[in-house]
Write a protein that holds these residues in place. Structure first.
Motif, PDB file in Angstrom:
ATOM      1  N   SER A  89      23.775  -1.309  66.015  1.00 38.41           N
ATOM      2  CA  SER A  89      24.369  -1.657  64.721  1.00 38.41           C
ATOM      3  C   SER A  89      25.821  -1.206  64.631  1.00 38.41           C
ATOM      4  O   SER A  89      26.679  -1.930  64.113  1.00 38.41           O
ATOM      5  CB  SER A  89      23.554  -1.034  63.588  1.00 38.41           C
ATOM      6  OG  SER A  89      24.102  -1.351  62.335  1.00 38.41           O
ATOM      7  N   ALA A 152      22.259  -7.373  64.420  1.00 37.12           N
ATOM      8  CA  ALA A 152      22.014  -6.994  63.025  1.00 37.12           C
ATOM      9  C   ALA A 152      23.280  -6.475  62.365  1.00 37.12           C
ATOM     10  O   ALA A 152      23.563  -6.782  61.203  1.00 37.12           O
ATOM     11  CB  ALA A 152      20.911  -5.943  62.954  1.00 37.12           C
ATOM     12  N   GLY A 156      22.906 -10.463  61.353  1.00 39.13           N
ATOM     13  CA  GLY A 156      21.625  -9.949  60.886  1.00 39.13           C
ATOM     14  C   GLY A 156      20.521 -10.920  60.572  1.00 39.13           C
ATOM     15  O   GLY A 156      19.362 -10.524  60.499  1.00 39.13           O
TER      16      GLY A 156
END
Length: 255
Positions: A89, A152, A156
């Motif tokens: 992330s 993501a 995402g």
């Protein structure tokens, strides 16, 4: 041009957030409702993606609170797998801030279709609690978690489905437990993305907060709903939603 939301818009965002929260915690598909919801009230695409992360935190909190029974005894797995998605992330957030281009959007519809197919294929897998996978195979799944985390952090849509599929093979647990762990892992992933975006980008808090209220309620309701629906049906619902969202993004990217 974005403006301060009216009372009607706030109610609209709360109700839309409830729908998005249920879709997220029950079927890994918050973005089917939440991202278009923000676009419809005038938030620009890149900022809609960022603002969506701010609201998703509360969806994850609601889902976790409703899934404490399923999460009992599995928090060590939540933390272990969250480390890999969080690393991804961070990378994805940096990529979005550095290269917020249109090219990536052309790949998204195909990614979502693949994710929809993966959820059906994983449904044929029979869990074997305590099963030990070869090191190379486990390493491959963990690497896939990092790559999913990158996706993501960048965009995402449907990333929760891929996390759910990977955890299906890593954990060897029933669907309710795996889905609950997925919600918690994705919560940590979104939290890290929110912290980064909070400092490096712009979050439309006046839109995020009412949607967050709705997402908290929807997130709490989702796991409860899943308990009364057969896992096979949930997987087919996810697959149908995947095709729907893929078509929406395909139209936006190519027409």
């Amino acid at each position: 041009m974005w403006t301060v939301p009216s009372l009607g818009t706030i109610i609209y965002l709360i109700l839309g957030g409830i729908v998005a929260g249920i879709l997220s915690s029950a079927a890994s598909f918050a973005s089917l409702a939440s991202y278009p919801l923000l676009l419809s009230v005038g938030v620009a695409p890149v900022y809609a993606n960022v603002t969506n992360d701010a609201a998703l935190i509360w969806n994850s909190l609601g889902a976790v609170l409703a899934s404490l029974k399923e999460l009992h005894g599995h928090w060590h797995q939540v933390l272990k797998y969250a480390i890999f998605t969080v690393i991804g992330s961070v990378i994805g957030c940096c990529l979005l801030l550095a290269f917020p281009g249109k090219v990536f959007e052309r790949v998204v519809p195909f990614f979502i279709l693949i994710a929809g197919a993966m959820i059906l294929i994983s449904g044929k897998h029979t869990p074997h609690p305590g099963r030990k996978r070869p090191l190379w195979q486990k390493s491959l799944y963990l690497l896939a978690l990092v790559l999913t985390g990158i996706y993501a952090g960048y965009f995402g849509a449907a990333s929760g489905i891929v996390v759910l599929v990977l955890l299906t093979y890593l954990m060897e647990q029933n669907f309710l437990v795996t889905n609950a762990v997925k919600n918690a892992v994705c919560g940590f992933t979104n939290l890290v993305a929110l912290i980064i975006y909070g400092f490096a980008s712009r979050i439309y808090w006046l839109d995020a907060l009412p949607m967050a209220v709705g997402m908290f309620v929807g997130g709490y309701l989702g796991p409860i709903v899943v308990r009364y629906i057969p896992a096979k049906m949930v997987r087919w619902i996810i697959a149908i939603l995947a095709v729907t969202q893929a078509l929406i993004y395909f139209k936006q990217a190519y027409f």
